[in-house]
Structures are given as structure tokens and as C-alpha cells.
Design a protein around this motif. Structure first.
Motif, PDB file in Angstrom:
ATOM      1  N   ALA A 157       0.826  -1.204   0.000  1.00  0.00           N
ATOM      2  CA  ALA A 157       0.000   0.000   0.000  1.00  0.00           C
ATOM      3  C   ALA A 157       0.862   1.257   0.000  1.00  0.00           C
ATOM      4  O   ALA A 157       0.546   2.244  -0.683  1.00  0.00           O
ATOM      5  N   LEU A 158       1.963   1.226   0.726  1.00  0.00           N
ATOM      6  CA  LEU A 158       2.853   2.381   0.773  1.00  0.00           C
ATOM      7  C   LEU A 158       3.645   2.527  -0.525  1.00  0.00           C
ATOM      8  O   LEU A 158       3.963   3.640  -0.959  1.00  0.00           O
ATOM      9  N   ILE A 159       3.977   1.409  -1.177  1.00  0.00           N
ATOM     10  CA  ILE A 159       4.595   1.475  -2.506  1.00  0.00           C
ATOM     11  C   ILE A 159       3.642   2.171  -3.476  1.00  0.00           C
ATOM     12  O   ILE A 159       4.043   3.028  -4.265  1.00  0.00           O
ATOM     13  N   ALA A 160       2.364   1.808  -3.411  1.00  0.00           N
ATOM     14  CA  ALA A 160       1.361   2.413  -4.291  1.00  0.00           C
ATOM     15  C   ALA A 160       1.221   3.906  -4.032  1.00  0.00           C
ATOM     16  O   ALA A 160       0.834   4.669  -4.923  1.00  0.00           O
ATOM     17  N   ASP A 161       1.571   4.331  -2.805  1.00  0.00           N
ATOM     18  CA  ASP A 161       1.494   5.746  -2.451  1.00  0.00           C
ATOM     19  C   ASP A 161       2.764   6.497  -2.848  1.00  0.00           C
ATOM     20  O   ASP A 161       2.911   7.679  -2.561  1.00  0.00           O
ATOM     21  N   GLY A 162       3.698   5.783  -3.492  1.00  0.00           N
ATOM     22  CA  GLY A 162       4.909   6.426  -3.974  1.00  0.00           C
ATOM     23  C   GLY A 162       6.006   6.565  -2.942  1.00  0.00           C
ATOM     24  O   GLY A 162       6.967   7.310  -3.147  1.00  0.00           O
ATOM     25  N   ARG A 163       5.919   5.811  -1.832  1.00  0.00           N
ATOM     26  CA  ARG A 163       6.914   5.931  -0.768  1.00  0.00           C
ATOM     27  C   ARG A 163       8.196   5.162  -1.115  1.00  0.00           C
ATOM     28  O   ARG A 163       8.145   4.083  -1.700  1.00  0.00           O
ATOM     29  N   SER A 164       9.316   5.719  -0.712  1.00  0.00           N
ATOM     30  CA  SER A 164      10.599   5.033  -0.862  1.00  0.00           C
ATOM     31  C   SER A 164      10.754   4.006   0.253  1.00  0.00           C
ATOM     32  O   SER A 164       9.987   4.005   1.226  1.00  0.00           O
ATOM     33  N   ASN A 165      11.765   3.132   0.127  1.00  0.00           N
ATOM     34  CA  ASN A 165      12.013   2.161   1.200  1.00  0.00           C
ATOM     35  C   ASN A 165      12.273   2.850   2.535  1.00  0.00           C
ATOM     36  O   ASN A 165      11.826   2.383   3.584  1.00  0.00           O
ATOM     37  N   ARG A 166      13.011   3.946   2.500  1.00  0.00           N
ATOM     38  CA  ARG A 166      13.306   4.674   3.744  1.00  0.00           C
ATOM     39  C   ARG A 166      12.022   5.204   4.372  1.00  0.00           C
ATOM     40  O   ARG A 166      11.828   5.119   5.595  1.00  0.00           O
ATOM     41  N   GLU A 167      11.138   5.766   3.539  1.00  0.00           N
ATOM     42  CA  GLU A 167       9.883   6.304   4.059  1.00  0.00           C
ATOM     43  C   GLU A 167       8.981   5.193   4.595  1.00  0.00           C
ATOM     44  O   GLU A 167       8.301   5.373   5.615  1.00  0.00           O
ATOM     45  N   ILE A 168       8.978   4.046   3.913  1.00  0.00           N
ATOM     46  CA  ILE A 168       8.190   2.909   4.385  1.00  0.00           C
ATOM     47  C   ILE A 168       8.728   2.426   5.729  1.00  0.00           C
ATOM     48  O   ILE A 168       7.960   2.120   6.652  1.00  0.00           O
ATOM     49  N   ALA A 169      10.049   2.365   5.847  1.00  0.00           N
ATOM     50  CA  ALA A 169      10.674   1.930   7.104  1.00  0.00           C
ATOM     51  C   ALA A 169      10.266   2.833   8.255  1.00  0.00           C
ATOM     52  O   ALA A 169       9.930   2.369   9.353  1.00  0.00           O
ATOM     53  N   ARG A 170      10.260   4.137   8.007  1.00  0.00           N
ATOM     54  CA  ARG A 170       9.868   5.078   9.056  1.00  0.00           C
ATOM     55  C   ARG A 170       8.395   4.919   9.422  1.00  0.00           C
ATOM     56  O   ARG A 170       8.035   4.929  10.603  1.00  0.00           O
ATOM     57  N   ALA A 171       7.555   4.761   8.398  1.00  0.00           N
ATOM     58  CA  ALA A 171       6.120   4.665   8.651  1.00  0.00           C
ATOM     59  C   ALA A 171       5.746   3.412   9.433  1.00  0.00           C
ATOM     60  O   ALA A 171       4.846   3.442  10.282  1.00  0.00           O
ATOM     61  N   ALA A 193       7.792  -7.467 -12.042  1.00  0.00           N
ATOM     62  CA  ALA A 193       9.196  -7.182 -12.337  1.00  0.00           C
ATOM     63  C   ALA A 193       9.791  -6.087 -11.471  1.00  0.00           C
ATOM     64  O   ALA A 193      10.982  -6.096 -11.176  1.00  0.00           O
ATOM     65  N   ASP A 194       8.970  -5.114 -11.041  1.00  0.00           N
ATOM     66  CA  ASP A 194       9.537  -3.978 -10.334  1.00  0.00           C
ATOM     67  C   ASP A 194       8.467  -3.241  -9.539  1.00  0.00           C
ATOM     68  O   ASP A 194       7.290  -3.611  -9.538  1.00  0.00           O
ATOM     69  N   ARG A 195       8.874  -2.154  -8.877  1.00  0.00           N
ATOM     70  CA  ARG A 195       7.971  -1.386  -8.018  1.00  0.00           C
ATOM     71  C   ARG A 195       6.871  -0.706  -8.820  1.00  0.00           C
ATOM     72  O   ARG A 195       5.762  -0.515  -8.304  1.00  0.00           O
ATOM     73  N   THR A 196       7.169  -0.320 -10.051  1.00  0.00           N
ATOM     74  CA  THR A 196       6.145   0.318 -10.876  1.00  0.00           C
ATOM     75  C   THR A 196       4.975  -0.629 -11.100  1.00  0.00           C
ATOM     76  O   THR A 196       3.811  -0.253 -10.922  1.00  0.00           O
ATOM     77  N   GLN A 197       5.272  -1.862 -11.473  1.00  0.00           N
ATOM     78  CA  GLN A 197       4.209  -2.839 -11.667  1.00  0.00           C
ATOM     79  C   GLN A 197       3.499  -3.137 -10.351  1.00  0.00           C
ATOM     80  O   GLN A 197       2.281  -3.338 -10.325  1.00  0.00           O
ATOM     81  N   ALA A 198       4.254  -3.160  -9.253  1.00  0.00           N
ATOM     82  CA  ALA A 198       3.637  -3.415  -7.952  1.00  0.00           C
ATOM     83  C   ALA A 198       2.655  -2.305  -7.595  1.00  0.00           C
ATOM     84  O   ALA A 198       1.549  -2.564  -7.096  1.00  0.00           O
ATOM     85  N   ALA A 199       3.047  -1.057  -7.849  1.00  0.00           N
ATOM     86  CA  ALA A 199       2.158   0.072  -7.555  1.00  0.00           C
ATOM     87  C   ALA A 199       0.882  -0.004  -8.387  1.00  0.00           C
ATOM     88  O   ALA A 199      -0.227   0.211  -7.883  1.00  0.00           O
ATOM     89  N   LEU A 200       1.027  -0.331  -9.673  1.00  0.00           N
ATOM     90  CA  LEU A 200      -0.147  -0.451 -10.536  1.00  0.00           C
ATOM     91  C   LEU A 200      -1.036  -1.616 -10.109  1.00  0.00           C
ATOM     92  O   LEU A 200      -2.260  -1.512 -10.111  1.00  0.00           O
ATOM     93  N   TRP A 201      -0.412  -2.732  -9.733  1.00  0.00           N
ATOM     94  CA  TRP A 201      -1.189  -3.884  -9.281  1.00  0.00           C
ATOM     95  C   TRP A 201      -1.995  -3.521  -8.038  1.00  0.00           C
ATOM     96  O   TRP A 201      -3.175  -3.852  -7.913  1.00  0.00           O
ATOM     97  N   ALA A 202      -1.359  -2.782  -7.118  1.00  0.00           N
ATOM     98  CA  ALA A 202      -2.032  -2.395  -5.889  1.00  0.00           C
ATOM     99  C   ALA A 202      -3.225  -1.494  -6.171  1.00  0.00           C
ATOM    100  O   ALA A 202      -4.314  -1.695  -5.617  1.00  0.00           O
TER     101      ALA A 202
END
Length: 209
Positions: A157-171, A193-202
Motif C-alpha cells: 500500500a505504501l509502494i502504491a502511495d509512492g513511498r521510498s524504502n526509507r519512508e516505508i521503514a519510518r512509517a 518485475a519492479d515497483r512500478t508494476q507493484a504500484a499499478l497492481w495495488a
């Protein structure tokens, strides 16, 4: 934010530069006429965002995207092209583009797209997202999310919101290493394949943004 223009048509580059230079928060730091020049310029100038055409003589935009990812260049790439075919859209996104828009986009919308990509969001025009999602559905995308743990769903869900790994870790109060592990597991379980596809899938399945 610093922007690099990569397009084989000088008139297109000139038009983009003319418009972008009147934006208070955008500075065009360089131009390139093909993929190879674009890679060299991106490595030298270290722009925040690269506006990249797909079809260019010599090294095209998709190959340039792959090379930039291999070089671990931090620039976020917004594809700006006139090509709408799915066979162009999907490879560009898989190669590392974080946005894909068409050259007939309204100038103000283009500026907004650059800002969105720079902020870490995945930016696709509706028909582009539809092309990618139709392929994902054709590959059996439905139902794969049931294998995700609750924590992986939160990360997705946070990937779909455009968050970086660092931001996800903090959240989520996790280490970045743990977040990277979760991201890898998500991509593996969803066969993406990547975070872009993961965000779209979400987004397609009602998770997060």
C-alpha cells in the motif's frame, strides 16, 4: 528540480525547454539527441528527472533506461513520446520508467507530471495504465494477492502511495533492510518485475493509492 531532455527532434527539445524554463521550480540542465548521449549527460549532470523519448536513432529510450538502471543513476525517468502501442509502453515501464505520457499532453499537465515523478509517484496517463493492467490481467493477475502477509500488504500500500524504502521503514517502524526483504517477497509472490508494476497492481486491486 533539475531536468534533462532526451529527444532526437531538436524542435521538440526547444519547445520543451521554452515551456519548462518559465516554471519557477524547474531548471533544464541539459539536452541529448539519443539514448547514448542521454546516458552520458545523466551521469555528468545528475538531473532529478529525465524526459525521455522512446524511439530514437542509435540507442533508443528503452535501452537507455536499462543502462541508467544498471548504472544505478538516481534520476527518475518520465517517458514523453508519441508511441501508444502496448508493445512500447510495457517494455519502457519494465526498463525503469516511473512515468509515461504522450507528447500531446497539456503543457501544465506535463509540468505537474514532472513534479509528481520527482516526488516519487508513478505517473501514467489513463490509457497507458490500462495497457499495462490489461497485460497483467491477461497473465493471471487476479487472486495473486491472497498469498501476501498482512505486513506485505501494508508495504504494498505504501509502494502504491509512492513511498521510498526509507519512508516505508519510518512509517512502519522497520529497518530498511527488512523493508527491502518485504518488497522482494511482494514482487516474487505477485510475479511482478519492479515497483512500478507493484504500484499499478495495488491500485488495480484497491490497495493503497
Amino acid at each position: 528540480m533539475h531536468v534533462l531532455l532526451v529527444d532526437d527532434h531538436q524542435v521538440v527539445r526547444r519547445g520543451l525547454r521554452t515551456f519548462l524554463e518559465v516554471q519557477d521550480d524547474i531548471e533544464v540542465v541539459g539536452e541529448a539527441a539519443d539514448g547514448a548521449e542521454g546516458i552520458a549527460a545523466a551521469e555528468q549532470l545528475r538531473p532529478d528527472v529525465v524526459l525521455m523519448d522512446v524511439k530514437m536513432p542509435g540507442m533508443d529510450g528503452i535501452e537507455a533506461l536499462r543502462k541508467l538502471r544498471e548504472l544505478d543513476n538516481p534520476a527518475r525517468v518520465l517517458v514523453v513520446t508519441s508511441f501508444t502501442e502496448q508493445r512500447t509502453v510495457v517494455p519502457a515501464l519494465r526498463a525503469g520508467a516511473t512515468g509515461y505520457v504522450y507528447k500531446d499532453i497539456d503543457p501544465e499537465a506535463l509540468a505537474a507530471a514532472i513534479r509528481s515523478v520527482h516526488a516519487g509517484h508513478v505517473l501514467l496517463q489513463p490509457e497507458v495504465a490500462g495497457a499495462l493492467l490489461s497485460q497483467e490481467d491477461g497473465n493471471g493477475g487476479q487472486g495473486r494477492g491472497t498469498s501476501l502477509t498482512d505486513r506485505e500488504s501494508e508495504v504494498l500500500a505504501l509502494i502504491a502511495d509512492g513511498r521510498s524504502n526509507r519512508e516505508i521503514a519510518r512509517a512502519l517502524v522497520l529497518s530498511e533492510k527488512t523493508v527491502k526483504t518485504h518488497v522482494s517477497n511482494i514482487l516474487m509472490k505477485l510475479d511482478l518485475a519492479d515497483r512500478t508494476q507493484a504500484a499499478l497492481w495495488a491500485v488495480r486491486h484497491g490497495i493503497g493509492a
